[in-house]
Scaffold this active site. Structure first.
Site, short mmCIF file in Angstrom:
data_model
loop_
_atom_site.label_atom_id
_atom_site.label_comp_id
_atom_site.label_asym_id
_atom_site.label_seq_id
_atom_site.Cartn_x
_atom_site.Cartn_y
_atom_site.Cartn_z
CG ASP A 82 48.24 25.62 72.96
OD1 ASP A 82 47.29 25.32 73.69
OD2 ASP A 82 48.77 26.75 72.92
CG ASP A 111 39.83 25.93 70.96
OD1 ASP A 111 38.62 25.96 71.27
OD2 ASP A 111 40.58 26.92 71.04
N GLY A 188 47.70 36.29 75.58
CA GLY A 188 48.47 37.48 75.22
C GLY A 188 48.98 38.26 76.43
CG HIS A 220 44.11 27.44 77.40
ND1 HIS A 220 44.71 27.26 76.18
CD2 HIS A 220 43.70 26.21 77.80
CE1 HIS A 220 44.65 25.98 75.85
NE2 HIS A 220 44.03 25.32 76.81
N GLY A 221 45.88 30.98 78.94
CA GLY A 221 46.04 32.42 79.14
C GLY A 221 46.56 32.75 80.53
CG ASP A 265 53.20 31.28 73.78
OD1 ASP A 265 54.41 31.54 73.77
OD2 ASP A 265 52.54 31.16 72.73
P1 13P Z 1 49.43 33.22 77.63
O1 13P Z 1 49.26 34.07 76.43
O2 13P Z 1 48.85 33.83 78.85
O3 13P Z 1 50.87 32.80 77.85
O4 13P Z 1 48.59 31.86 77.39
C1 13P Z 1 49.13 30.82 76.60
C2 13P Z 1 48.15 29.77 76.30
O5 13P Z 1 47.08 29.68 76.86
C3 13P Z 1 48.51 28.80 75.25
O6 13P Z 1 47.46 27.93 74.96
O1 G3H Z 2 47.13 30.14 72.86
C1 G3H Z 2 47.92 30.58 72.03
C2 G3H Z 2 49.37 30.37 72.22
O2 G3H Z 2 49.92 31.47 72.91
C3 G3H Z 2 50.03 30.11 70.90
O3 G3H Z 2 50.11 31.26 70.14
O4 G3H Z 2 49.19 30.59 67.93
O5 G3H Z 2 50.72 32.56 68.14
O6 G3H Z 2 51.61 30.23 68.40
P1 G3H Z 2 50.40 31.15 68.56
ZN ZN Z 3 45.53 28.77 75.03
#
Ligand code: 13P
Ligand code: G3H
Ligand code: ZN
Length: 318
Positions: A82, A111, A188, A220-221, A265
């Protein structure tokens, strides 16, 4: 049962108008919760690992735990990097991708969204060439995911979102397998201001879908920041006021369009934290990590099952 790429998963998801959940993993309990949920729901699943997760757990632990989950469940699983290369120089970004390709990942994200279009293309192309030569698929990103304070006016907001006029050139020149786009989601647990109406730019997604027929798009997100769990956190000593996510119906709408991969996440973090806070409040004498991690793992598994069934639409799609 094997480590697989996302190629077939995405082709089926696109045709079937659903999305595959890509859940971030950091430890054994999270991996077990997600894969057991996927098994019970007969759903395809992607486990993704960030640079932070690799640093926290050490890369070998995570790849071995994912191997163990494949053996335990008998599922086909995609192991994905990721946000590969985020915040790194182009050379270090490539080396991170190479390390994951060499280390057994079946999918990687490069990315390069913070670079100019030309630089993003150059970096992504280099990563695609290396990954494809080793049977690994690549996700890239165009556009910038906004934070809640970022979009101050419409012109600036538009500048952050993916520009549909760039996607054909980007995909053709890089040879990338899937594309993460910015349409209003953000990482987040604080995605919108209180009182602000959650909004995603489905018009941009639609435009991109027209320009790239049958091409898998990634969101994402995409955590919903489930309010029941936010309440549990706040009622048990936590402080997450105004934590707000993407409404589930918007994610369902995206999944029925070209979005084949939905990243989650924050919702896992939220369920884990809420469960452990409540477990300690209910059981002040417990001090064996297996006791509170059992609660957290069980609740995370139920949450993932809910996402698979009611948000992603991937239940029974194995
Ligand atoms: P969230 O913070 O919305 O769970 O997004 C996670 C994400 O995009 C990881 O790449
Ligand atoms: O996009 C980010 C993911 O939520 C991963 O978060 O870099 O804190 O592991 P992290
Ligand atoms: Zn992401």
């Amino acid at each position: 049962m094997a480590l697989v790429t996302t190629k077939d998963m995405f082709a089926k998801a696109y045709a079937g108008k659903y999305a595959v959940g890509a859940f971030n993993v950091n430890n054994m309990e999270i991996i077990q919760a997600i894969t057991e949920a996927a098994l019970e729901e007969k759903s395809p699943v992607i486990l993704q690992v960030s640079a932070g997760a690799r640093k926290y757990a050490k890369p070998t632990y995570l790849t071995k735990l994912v191997e163990a989950a494949i053996i335990d469940t008998g599922l086909d699983v995609a192991l994905h990097l990721d946000h590969g290369g985020a915040g790194l120089s182009k050379e270090d970004a490539f080396l991170e991708i190479k390390s994951c390709v060499d280390g057994g990942f079946s999918s990687v994200m490069i990315d390069g969204s913070h670079y100019t279009l030309a630089e993003n293309i150059e970096l992504t192309k280099r990563c695609v060439e290396y990954a494809h030569a080793h049977g690994v698929v690549v996700e890239a990103e165009l556009g910038k995911l906004a934070g809640i304070e970022d979009a101050v006016n419409v012109a600036e907001e538009d500048a952050q979102f993916t520009d549909p006029s760039e996607v054909e050139e980007f995909v053709t020149k890089t040879g990338v397998d899937s594309l993460a786009i910015a349409i209003g989601t953000s990482h987040g647990a604080f995605k919108f201001k209180p009182g602000q109406e959650p909004r995603l730019r489905f018009d941009i997604l639609e435009d991109i879908q027209k320009r790239l027929p049958s091409f898998p798009i990634v969101l994402h997100g995409a955590s919903s920041v489930m309010q029941d769990w936010v309440k549990v956190v706040n009622e048990h000593g936590g402080k997450m006021p105004d934590a707000i996510g993407i409404p589930e119906e918007m994610l369902r709408q995206a999944a029925a369009m070209a979005v084949c991969k939905i990243n989650i996440d924050s919702d896992i973090r939220l369920v884990f934290t809420a469960s452990i806070r409540k477990h300690f409040a209910d059981n002040p004498g417990h001090f064996d990590p297996r006791q509170y991690l059992t609660t957290a793992r069980a609740n995370a598994k139920e949450m993932v099952k809910h996402k698979i069934r009611n948000v992603l639409g991937s239940s029974g799609k194995l």
